[in-house]
Scaffold this motif. Structure first.
Motif, short mmCIF file in Angstrom:
data_model
loop_
_atom_site.label_atom_id
_atom_site.label_comp_id
_atom_site.label_asym_id
_atom_site.label_seq_id
_atom_site.Cartn_x
_atom_site.Cartn_y
_atom_site.Cartn_z
N CYS A 34 0.83 -1.21 0.00
CA CYS A 34 0.00 0.00 0.00
C CYS A 34 0.86 1.26 0.00
N THR A 35 1.97 1.22 0.73
CA THR A 35 2.90 2.36 0.73
C THR A 35 3.44 2.60 -0.66
N LEU A 36 3.82 1.53 -1.36
CA LEU A 36 4.32 1.66 -2.73
C LEU A 36 3.25 2.21 -3.66
N VAL A 37 2.00 1.75 -3.52
CA VAL A 37 0.92 2.24 -4.37
C VAL A 37 0.71 3.74 -4.17
N VAL A 38 0.71 4.19 -2.91
CA VAL A 38 0.53 5.62 -2.64
C VAL A 38 1.71 6.42 -3.16
N PHE A 39 2.91 5.87 -3.04
CA PHE A 39 4.10 6.55 -3.57
C PHE A 39 3.95 6.80 -5.06
N LEU A 40 3.45 5.81 -5.79
CA LEU A 40 3.25 5.97 -7.24
C LEU A 40 2.10 6.92 -7.54
N GLY A 82 3.72 12.05 10.32
CA GLY A 82 3.80 13.18 9.39
C GLY A 82 2.76 13.05 8.30
N ALA A 83 1.81 13.99 8.26
CA ALA A 83 0.79 13.99 7.21
C ALA A 83 1.43 14.36 5.87
N ALA A 84 0.84 13.85 4.80
CA ALA A 84 1.30 14.11 3.44
C ALA A 84 2.72 13.62 3.20
N THR A 85 3.11 12.56 3.90
CA THR A 85 4.38 11.89 3.65
C THR A 85 4.09 10.45 3.25
N ILE A 86 5.06 9.80 2.64
CA ILE A 86 4.85 8.43 2.17
C ILE A 86 4.99 7.43 3.31
N PHE A 87 6.04 7.55 4.09
CA PHE A 87 6.31 6.56 5.14
C PHE A 87 5.82 7.00 6.50
N GLY A 88 5.27 8.22 6.61
CA GLY A 88 4.78 8.72 7.88
C GLY A 88 3.71 7.84 8.52
N PRO A 89 2.70 7.36 7.75
CA PRO A 89 1.67 6.52 8.36
C PRO A 89 2.22 5.25 9.00
N VAL A 90 3.16 4.59 8.34
CA VAL A 90 3.73 3.35 8.89
C VAL A 90 4.56 3.67 10.13
N LEU A 91 5.43 4.67 10.03
CA LEU A 91 6.26 5.04 11.18
C LEU A 91 5.41 5.49 12.35
#
Length: 391
Positions: free
Chosen positions: A236-242, A318-327
């Motif tokens: 899911c992180t990769l999908v959002v990154f793309l 961190g909102a509006a970051t790619i890895f913020g939700p997981v961290l």
């Protein structure tokens, strides 16, 4: 030293929990809503609950698992359409009121005694009715194992100095990873990407070396469900990154900062908002399915508090970051367990009982969230410029 090791092991177990991964997936969806688009969705738990119900009810009534997944996504899709159609043209605070109310309606409908044959009412649906097919997919075999058998106990009989050096190195690696992410250059270029990937792998191996955690191979809450849960979180992180690097992702940021400007360019702002609401809701539904793989479907376990936990994790990472939700999800749940275990170990029972440490951990987390919002609203990985919301 042994007490500290016990506390850290407990934090590691919570960080690896499939529920932590499920919340991380839901927070990724919430990040699309709030972080990238500026939609104040206060009902992400409703999407999670619908995904869990669609998944569990379908399978418990004899349908194959793939259809159960599709029914879970379908319920979240319809919910997003019904929710967004009358509200997305209004200001964001109206959306917040509607979404939190809608999520509570879903929860109370699930608790209704009239639907006991479908939802199990307040008792919910036991995991034994819908998780058998998922466990049968496992190729991990039977028994139990530690992910990395070689750990600190194999070096100098687990002496204190081995653990202290390991903790220092682990903290240094984590700080370096966070600094690389905050710089924005973590994955720019092949050399940077390879170096960052190597650093992440080394950090994970070091954590498993310091905090070994044995689990069943294919149990109710074993390595198999953890492998799938965290694999989906990374996917899911990769999908959002793309997505956010695409022209559509840039439109989301434009709507968040000034939707009138985007509208003046001839873009259909309502349509883009609806797309964001649906996609983020589908992530929430997937998180709900993963959330119940190692437990049962109970409506009260996915109520208002779970949405607030999601926002806490999002703001922390961190909102509006790619890895913020997981961290943020990992830090939130692991930190809460660390506070709970520390209070239980060092605060006398005459001051605080073991039962009260649970409430105390949430109090400390709430105070920490207040301090984060005041002194670092962008979170650990965020950027202040990403907080200009048009709501």
């Amino acid at each position: 030293m042994d007490t500290i090791q016990f506390i850290l092991n407990g934090m590691m177990r919570e960080a690896l929990s499939p529920q932590t991964a499920a919340v991380a997936i839901a927070v990724i969806g919430l990040n699309i809503h709030f972080g990238f688009t500026g939609l104040l969705n206060m009902g992400q738990s409703g999407f999670m609950l619908l995904g869990a119900y669609g998944f569990a009810i379908s399978i418990s009534n004899g349908l194959p698992m793939i259809l159960g997944i599709l029914f879970g996504f379908g319920a979240a899709f319809i919910f997003a359409l019904v929710l967004g159609a009358p509200t997305l043209k209004l200001r964001g605070d109206y959306l917040a009121i509607v979404t939190i109310s809608a999520a509570e309606i879903i929860r109370y409908v699930g608790r209704s005694a009239l639907l006991v044959d479908f939802t199990g009412s307040a008792q919910g649906i036991p995991g034994s009715q819908y998780t058998t097919g998922f466990r049968n997919l496992s190729f991990f075999g039977t028994g139990s194992f530690t992910l990395i058998p070689f750990n600190y106990t194999d070096v100098a009989d687990g002496a204190a100095w081995v653990r202290i050096i390991g903790w220092i190195v682990a903290i240094a690696v984590i700080v370096l990873i966070v600094m690389r992410f905050r710089s924005g250059n973590a994955f720019k270029g092949i050399a940077q990407s390879a170096g960052m990937a190597g650093l992440l792998v080394f950090g994970v191996l070091l954590l498993f070396f310091l905090f070994p955690v044995p689990y069943q191979s294919t149990g109710v809450s074993g390595w198999w469900v953890r492998f799938v849960a965290w694999g989906l979180a990374l996917l899911c992180t990769l999908v959002v990154f793309l997505l956010v690097r695409s022209p559509w992702g840039r439109l989301l940021r434009g709507i968040r900062e000034d939707e009138d400007a985007i509208r003046s360019l001839g873009k259909n702002v309502f349509s883009i908002k609806m797309q964001a609401l649906i996609i983020g809701g589908l992530f929430g539904a997937l998180g709900g399915m993963v959330y119940v793989l190692s437990s049962s479907v109970q409506p009260d376990s996915m109520g208002r508090s779970l949405t607030f936990f999601c926002y806490t994790a999002l703001l922390l990472g961190g909102a509006a970051t790619i890895f913020g939700p997981v961290l943020g999800s990992v830090l939130f749940f692991a930190g809460r367990i660390g506070i709970k275990y520390t209070a239980a170990a060092y605060v006398p029972d005459s001051i605080m009982s073991n039962q009260q440490t649970e409430q105390f951990s949430y109090i400390v987390v709430g105070v920490a969230l207040m301090l984060i919002v005041i002194f670092r609203p962008q979170g650990i990985l965020g950027n202040k410029r990403e907080l200009r919301f048009n709501v």
